[in-house]
Design a protein around this motif. Sequence first.
Motif, PDB file in Angstrom:
ATOM      1  N   ASN A   1       0.802  -1.226   0.000  1.00  0.00           N
ATOM      2  CA  ASN A   1       0.000   0.000   0.000  1.00  0.00           C
ATOM      3  C   ASN A   1       0.828   1.266   0.000  1.00  0.00           C
ATOM      4  O   ASN A   1       0.296   2.365  -0.203  1.00  0.00           O
ATOM      5  CB  ASN A   1      -0.944   0.007   1.211  1.00  0.00           C
ATOM      6  CG  ASN A   1      -2.077  -0.989   1.059  1.00  0.00           C
ATOM      7  OD1 ASN A   1      -2.562  -1.220  -0.047  1.00  0.00           O
ATOM      8  ND2 ASN A   1      -2.490  -1.598   2.164  1.00  0.00           N
ATOM      9  N   SER A   2       2.134   1.145   0.219  1.00  0.00           N
ATOM     10  CA  SER A   2       2.975   2.337   0.213  1.00  0.00           C
ATOM     11  C   SER A   2       3.272   2.822  -1.203  1.00  0.00           C
ATOM     12  O   SER A   2       3.716   3.958  -1.392  1.00  0.00           O
ATOM     13  CB  SER A   2       4.296   2.059   0.936  1.00  0.00           C
ATOM     14  OG  SER A   2       5.107   1.145   0.208  1.00  0.00           O
ATOM     15  N   VAL A   3       3.024   1.974  -2.222  1.00  0.00           N
ATOM     16  CA  VAL A   3       3.179   2.405  -3.607  1.00  0.00           C
ATOM     17  C   VAL A   3       2.075   3.411  -3.902  1.00  0.00           C
ATOM     18  O   VAL A   3       0.898   3.159  -3.655  1.00  0.00           O
ATOM     19  CB  VAL A   3       3.113   1.202  -4.578  1.00  0.00           C
ATOM     20  CG1 VAL A   3       3.201   1.679  -6.024  1.00  0.00           C
ATOM     21  CG2 VAL A   3       4.236   0.218  -4.276  1.00  0.00           C
ATOM     22  N   GLN A   4       2.434   4.558  -4.458  1.00  0.00           N
ATOM     23  CA  GLN A   4       1.497   5.677  -4.518  1.00  0.00           C
ATOM     24  C   GLN A   4       0.372   5.489  -5.521  1.00  0.00           C
ATOM     25  O   GLN A   4      -0.800   5.633  -5.179  1.00  0.00           O
ATOM     26  CB  GLN A   4       2.265   6.967  -4.814  1.00  0.00           C
ATOM     27  CG  GLN A   4       3.145   7.405  -3.652  1.00  0.00           C
ATOM     28  CD  GLN A   4       3.794   8.744  -3.903  1.00  0.00           C
ATOM     29  OE1 GLN A   4       3.702   9.304  -4.994  1.00  0.00           O
ATOM     30  NE2 GLN A   4       4.446   9.298  -2.894  1.00  0.00           N
ATOM     31  N   GLN A   5       0.674   5.176  -6.751  1.00  0.00           N
ATOM     32  CA  GLN A   5      -0.359   5.125  -7.783  1.00  0.00           C
ATOM     33  C   GLN A   5      -0.999   3.741  -7.861  1.00  0.00           C
ATOM     34  O   GLN A   5      -0.341   2.722  -7.677  1.00  0.00           O
ATOM     35  CB  GLN A   5       0.240   5.496  -9.145  1.00  0.00           C
ATOM     36  CG  GLN A   5       0.692   6.942  -9.224  1.00  0.00           C
ATOM     37  CD  GLN A   5       0.286   7.591 -10.531  1.00  0.00           C
ATOM     38  OE1 GLN A   5      -0.389   6.996 -11.357  1.00  0.00           O
ATOM     39  NE2 GLN A   5       0.704   8.823 -10.718  1.00  0.00           N
ATOM     40  N   ASP A   6      -2.308   3.718  -8.187  1.00  0.00           N
ATOM     41  CA  ASP A   6      -3.037   2.456  -8.220  1.00  0.00           C
ATOM     42  C   ASP A   6      -2.442   1.467  -9.217  1.00  0.00           C
ATOM     43  O   ASP A   6      -2.451   0.264  -8.987  1.00  0.00           O
ATOM     44  CB  ASP A   6      -4.512   2.701  -8.571  1.00  0.00           C
ATOM     45  CG  ASP A   6      -5.266   3.363  -7.433  1.00  0.00           C
ATOM     46  OD1 ASP A   6      -4.779   3.295  -6.286  1.00  0.00           O
ATOM     47  OD2 ASP A   6      -6.332   3.947  -7.683  1.00  0.00           O
ATOM     48  N   GLU A   7      -1.951   1.970 -10.369  1.00  0.00           N
ATOM     49  CA  GLU A   7      -1.362   1.092 -11.373  1.00  0.00           C
ATOM     50  C   GLU A   7       0.164   1.096 -11.337  1.00  0.00           C
ATOM     51  O   GLU A   7       0.805   0.447 -12.160  1.00  0.00           O
ATOM     52  CB  GLU A   7      -1.833   1.501 -12.777  1.00  0.00           C
ATOM     53  CG  GLU A   7      -3.305   1.285 -13.041  1.00  0.00           C
ATOM     54  CD  GLU A   7      -3.654   1.579 -14.484  1.00  0.00           C
ATOM     55  OE1 GLU A   7      -3.528   0.673 -15.326  1.00  0.00           O
ATOM     56  OE2 GLU A   7      -4.031   2.733 -14.773  1.00  0.00           O
ATOM     57  N   GLY A   8       0.742   1.820 -10.396  1.00  0.00           N
ATOM     58  CA  GLY A   8       2.184   1.904 -10.304  1.00  0.00           C
ATOM     59  C   GLY A   8       2.796   0.660  -9.693  1.00  0.00           C
ATOM     60  O   GLY A   8       2.118  -0.169  -9.072  1.00  0.00           O
ATOM     61  N   TYR A   9       4.099   0.524  -9.852  1.00  0.00           N
ATOM     62  CA  TYR A   9       4.834  -0.611  -9.286  1.00  0.00           C
ATOM     63  C   TYR A   9       6.287  -0.227  -9.110  1.00  0.00           C
ATOM     64  O   TYR A   9       6.787   0.739  -9.704  1.00  0.00           O
ATOM     65  CB  TYR A   9       4.718  -1.844 -10.189  1.00  0.00           C
ATOM     66  CG  TYR A   9       5.421  -1.685 -11.516  1.00  0.00           C
ATOM     67  CD1 TYR A   9       6.748  -2.067 -11.692  1.00  0.00           C
ATOM     68  CD2 TYR A   9       4.769  -1.100 -12.608  1.00  0.00           C
ATOM     69  CE1 TYR A   9       7.401  -1.880 -12.909  1.00  0.00           C
ATOM     70  CE2 TYR A   9       5.406  -0.913 -13.824  1.00  0.00           C
ATOM     71  CZ  TYR A   9       6.726  -1.305 -13.966  1.00  0.00           C
ATOM     72  OH  TYR A   9       7.376  -1.108 -15.162  1.00  0.00           O
TER      73      TYR A   9
END
Length: 522
Positions: free
Chosen positions: A67-75
Amino acid sequence: MFNIIPQPVSLLVNQEKEGFTLKNGTVITHFDFTKDFALFVKNVFNKNVLIGKKTDKENSVILTIDNSVQQDEGYTLCCSDGSVFINAKSETGLFWGLQTLKQLLLQCDGKIPYVEITDYPRFEYRGYLLDTGRYFYKKEDVKRIVDLMALHKLNILHWHLTEDQGWRIEIKKYPLLTQKGSSRSHTNFGVKSHSGYYTQEDIREIVAYCHERKIKVIPEFDVPGHCVAAIACFPYLSCFDRKLNVATHWGVKHDILCAGKESTYKFVFDVLDEVMELFPDKIIHIGGDEAVKTRWKLCPHCQKEMEKHSLKTEDELQMLFMSRVSDYLKENGYSSVMWNCNSVNETKYLSPDIAWTVYGVSDGNDILRTELNRGRKLINANSYPFYLDFPYGWNSLERVCEAEAALTDNDNETWGIEGCMWTEYVPNMKRLEFLTFPRLGAIAEKAWAEKGYATFATFSYKLNDYYRLLDTYNVNYARPQKACPSFVYKTASSLWFKRRVLHWQGLHNLIENKKVELMAKN
């Protein structure tokens, strides 16, 4: 060092640290979509990837919801200490990370140095339009297109299912639509008949296939124009109950749905009821383009409807028609998209809830600014350069690369970008792939990579690695000399295409104008 398409936001390489080497028995964390990655490795590297859980991290591809990854589709992706670590907020982000990993493996022949990648898309909407109305593409072909979309991190299949030349979706309440409306007597390519449609089971299967690859499906039921196939089945849908055949050739038709009969709206709503059951992504495209209103000007039903609502023009009647269809969808929890009204300056009767697929704005961005101020979402699908059926002489790879993806200076005012494959002159997969690739790679780059990055120079530098990636999928792509044609080839292909289009369209308009004159006299 790496030529990833689309380009990641950040990519760091350290040759002095240990990276990752693909081996027989490499373990990948179990998610439904990891089967696709394991099959890629098997086909390309002849190695078996195991899908499961593993406590130690040696020679593993470890996918983690973070959940610390900012964008919903980011990685984030890191090849380190003999394993690959992909973190994302959602399964979608993990899936996109695996698409990047495929390219890393291919360019390093399975042995990747220490790499750190942070990545996320520029635009939320990254689409490909597939027109199966003119030419029917079998279920397996649609799935192949979906696989290639996923490889490019495209997330929207805009599926054009109804046309003048064919009705392609089974509607159980109106079986004649596919019994009769899915067949035309001949096509642009000779006297051979053409037919085909998708059963509701086919639709569900393809939608599920898309969802496994993190792609949403937006079906298009085009109204009030592009409905000759439906009118051929049910003449009462037209203004004058005209008996028509399913259209044989491409062109803007003058017979459209009547906007003044309640029976028209009942038909449209009945169809939408079944479409909503089949497509759960809560967005439906309702067309709205190329609706020639010569019939409406003569139709007593349409003129009475205009009088009822104090409308001054038939364009305003269409805005009211589209809004009523959109309102029906909204009542059922769906939002709607339509083609922008590039010949209409007044849209006060058009609901701002309807997003626009922008394929041309003749009067410039003032219209777009007005619509943005009303709260309308905009998708960039401009015919120049994002129509992929156009020959490379018209829309060269360079032209696609150098075009701007955003419709205004502010990225946040553009919902996304879409490459459009209309199939009037694209009768098979071989031709479709040739016209789509490598241009779709450039569109994907513009939709994902940061603003200002995707240029012809940067994309050209990546072409050899990109072609190698497409080779793993046996794609029939255009080589540089065809994708960026010489002046002679460019001129010849442009003249050929223009001659075919204008000859047929001019002849069609001449015939239709004569029909209107006769109707007016009667």
